[in-house]
Design a protein around this motif. Sequence first.
Motif, PDB file in Angstrom:
ATOM      1  N   ALA A  36       1.003  -1.306   0.139  1.00 42.04           N
ATOM      2  CA  ALA A  36       0.257  -0.010  -0.159  1.00 42.04           C
ATOM      3  C   ALA A  36       0.523   1.367  -0.161  1.00 42.04           C
ATOM      4  O   ALA A  36       0.433   2.537  -0.381  1.00 42.04           O
ATOM      5  CB  ALA A  36      -0.751  -0.116   1.585  1.00 42.04           C
ATOM      6  N   LEU A  37       1.964   1.416   0.394  1.00 41.71           N
ATOM      7  CA  LEU A  37       2.827   2.867   0.519  1.00 41.71           C
ATOM      8  C   LEU A  37       3.579   2.664  -0.424  1.00 41.71           C
ATOM      9  O   LEU A  37       3.222   4.059  -0.771  1.00 41.71           O
ATOM     10  CB  LEU A  37       3.533   2.236   2.055  1.00 41.71           C
ATOM     11  CG  LEU A  37       3.345   2.393   3.143  1.00 41.71           C
ATOM     12  CD1 LEU A  37       4.228   1.918   4.267  1.00 41.71           C
ATOM     13  CD2 LEU A  37       2.535   3.983   3.649  1.00 41.71           C
ATOM     14  N   CYS A  38       3.507   1.662  -1.357  1.00 41.05           N
ATOM     15  CA  CYS A  38       4.605   1.545  -2.983  1.00 41.05           C
ATOM     16  C   CYS A  38       3.386   1.910  -3.630  1.00 41.05           C
ATOM     17  O   CYS A  38       3.573   3.550  -4.135  1.00 41.05           O
ATOM     18  CB  CYS A  38       4.886   0.621  -3.292  1.00 41.05           C
ATOM     19  SG  CYS A  38       6.721  -0.271  -1.688  1.00 41.05           S
ATOM     20  N   GLU A 237      -5.207   7.402  -1.667  1.00 45.98           N
ATOM     21  CA  GLU A 237      -5.704   6.427  -0.726  1.00 45.98           C
ATOM     22  C   GLU A 237      -6.370   6.138  -0.301  1.00 45.98           C
ATOM     23  O   GLU A 237      -6.331   4.256  -0.553  1.00 45.98           O
ATOM     24  CB  GLU A 237      -5.862   7.860  -0.055  1.00 45.98           C
ATOM     25  CG  GLU A 237      -5.365   8.619   0.854  1.00 45.98           C
ATOM     26  CD  GLU A 237      -6.154   9.716   1.511  1.00 45.98           C
ATOM     27  OE1 GLU A 237      -5.185  10.880   2.189  1.00 45.98           O
ATOM     28  OE2 GLU A 237      -6.780   9.904   1.138  1.00 45.98           O
ATOM     29  N   ARG A 238      -7.454   5.578  -2.326  1.00 45.19           N
ATOM     30  CA  ARG A 238      -8.153   4.766  -1.980  1.00 45.19           C
ATOM     31  C   ARG A 238      -7.909   3.202  -2.814  1.00 45.19           C
ATOM     32  O   ARG A 238      -8.262   2.400  -1.990  1.00 45.19           O
ATOM     33  CB  ARG A 238     -10.215   4.816  -2.590  1.00 45.19           C
ATOM     34  CG  ARG A 238     -10.530   6.674  -1.880  1.00 45.19           C
ATOM     35  CD  ARG A 238     -11.383   7.297  -2.709  1.00 45.19           C
ATOM     36  NE  ARG A 238     -11.696   7.485  -2.531  1.00 45.19           N
ATOM     37  CZ  ARG A 238     -13.430   8.272  -2.352  1.00 45.19           C
ATOM     38  NH1 ARG A 238     -14.056   8.103  -3.952  1.00 45.19           N
ATOM     39  NH2 ARG A 238     -13.816   9.427  -1.614  1.00 45.19           N
ATOM     40  N   ALA A 239      -6.697   3.001  -3.856  1.00 42.73           N
ATOM     41  CA  ALA A 239      -6.322   2.672  -4.268  1.00 42.73           C
ATOM     42  C   ALA A 239      -5.331   1.657  -3.394  1.00 42.73           C
ATOM     43  O   ALA A 239      -5.306   0.632  -3.266  1.00 42.73           O
ATOM     44  CB  ALA A 239      -5.577   2.913  -5.744  1.00 42.73           C
ATOM     45  N   ALA A 240      -4.838   2.485  -2.615  1.00 39.77           N
ATOM     46  CA  ALA A 240      -3.809   1.748  -1.054  1.00 39.77           C
ATOM     47  C   ALA A 240      -4.426   1.115  -0.426  1.00 39.77           C
ATOM     48  O   ALA A 240      -4.053  -0.662  -0.358  1.00 39.77           O
ATOM     49  CB  ALA A 240      -2.602   3.381  -0.750  1.00 39.77           C
ATOM     50  N   ALA A 241      -5.185   1.746   0.162  1.00 42.18           N
ATOM     51  CA  ALA A 241      -6.459   0.478   0.786  1.00 42.18           C
ATOM     52  C   ALA A 241      -7.339  -0.447   0.861  1.00 42.18           C
ATOM     53  O   ALA A 241      -6.856  -1.870   1.235  1.00 42.18           O
ATOM     54  CB  ALA A 241      -7.777   1.565   1.144  1.00 42.18           C
ATOM     55  N   VAL A 242      -7.241  -0.825  -0.530  1.00 45.90           N
ATOM     56  CA  VAL A 242      -7.041  -2.183  -1.680  1.00 45.90           C
ATOM     57  C   VAL A 242      -6.323  -2.689  -1.688  1.00 45.90           C
ATOM     58  O   VAL A 242      -6.307  -4.308  -1.482  1.00 45.90           O
ATOM     59  CB  VAL A 242      -7.988  -1.705  -2.945  1.00 45.90           C
ATOM     60  CG1 VAL A 242      -8.164  -3.099  -3.966  1.00 45.90           C
ATOM     61  CG2 VAL A 242      -9.507  -1.183  -2.842  1.00 45.90           C
ATOM     62  N   ALA A 247      -3.926  -8.321  -0.241  1.00 44.08           N
ATOM     63  CA  ALA A 247      -2.546  -8.400   0.026  1.00 44.08           C
ATOM     64  C   ALA A 247      -2.490  -9.379   1.862  1.00 44.08           C
ATOM     65  O   ALA A 247      -1.559  -9.323   2.103  1.00 44.08           O
ATOM     66  CB  ALA A 247      -1.585  -7.457  -0.025  1.00 44.08           C
ATOM     67  N   VAL A 248      -3.243  -8.861   2.790  1.00 44.90           N
ATOM     68  CA  VAL A 248      -3.003  -9.294   4.091  1.00 44.90           C
ATOM     69  C   VAL A 248      -3.302 -10.900   4.136  1.00 44.90           C
ATOM     70  O   VAL A 248      -3.957 -10.739   4.105  1.00 44.90           O
ATOM     71  CB  VAL A 248      -4.138  -8.189   4.807  1.00 44.90           C
ATOM     72  CG1 VAL A 248      -3.915  -9.084   6.264  1.00 44.90           C
ATOM     73  CG2 VAL A 248      -3.606  -6.595   5.433  1.00 44.90           C
TER      74      VAL A 248
END
Length: 318
Positions: A36-38, A237-242, A247-248
């Motif tokens: 997500a950070l990437c 932000e929304r794409a990173a949340a998905v 991936a969790v």
Amino acid sequence: MTTKDNGKAPTLKQFLQVVPVGPNEWESVYGGCVLALCVSAAFASLPTNDAGRIYDVYSVLGTFLGPTSTKTKLRFTVEDIRTTKSFATRKVEVWQEFPDGNGSGTTSRRRTMIQLVDFHVREPATSVLSGMTYSKRPLHPESCCDDPDALISQDQYLTENQTSAISKQFHHVFPLFFRYLDMKPIPESMGVAKALGLNSAVRTSQDDLPLQQRTNAHWWRIKEVKGGGGMLTTPGERAAAVAFFDAVSAVSTLEFSLRFFSPPNPNEWLLHEQHTENAGMGRTFSTGRVWDKDGKCVASMSQQSIMRAKAEREGAKL
């Protein structure tokens, strides 16, 4: 970047601005956090005020090069591979510095992840071919037949359907679920009934199906905290949340392919269904897809993960 301990759980919006190194027994950052950070770093490198262009992410391809430690800072490098009128591509690398271990105080630098992130400038509505808007449905009808607002929460499901020991273990292994997300499990899915493998003895309605047709499915959305915090406002932000939620996992991912078909909105309910497709040679290949409440598939992620027999895992390294 590191988190600050102020005695309060950060919102997911704050999480996307720092490295959420929440404690776990392996002292490794969860892969979804780094992914997500990437994605956020790639979005941050895009042109601003560029003739009104809107860049939508459509592809995130990446490889985990090694575990990311919770003990040292992360550094992100973003390379502009291309920026044209219609597309943008960024290469994102994650670096950490580690002590050499010889007592000299020197450090060595190591990459832990590399990604290629692709963006497509949003096309005008007039360029979309008639009849060319469609998407795959969930593998099992049960995954989308219920109104998520009518389903019980993940916490309540565990309380009513699992032992206190299993519920406690689930919270321990998957703490980020409860910190950042509202989740409504689909009871008919095998992953839900078996608590993602923590209670493998439970019988389910999917036990007689081929392995590739068994699913794990939840409705989820970003948890809104008191005072209105937590909502995600930007496309990045929304794409990173998905990317984070998709991936969790409790397994070690080797490489992944995350594709977006339309901009997701994790402030609203999204359905996530996972299933495995292939296994062998010490690896598994699995797919997860995300739908909105209208039944439109907005994202799909496939990944290969390491799979070793228990006896072979003792003392082993990736």
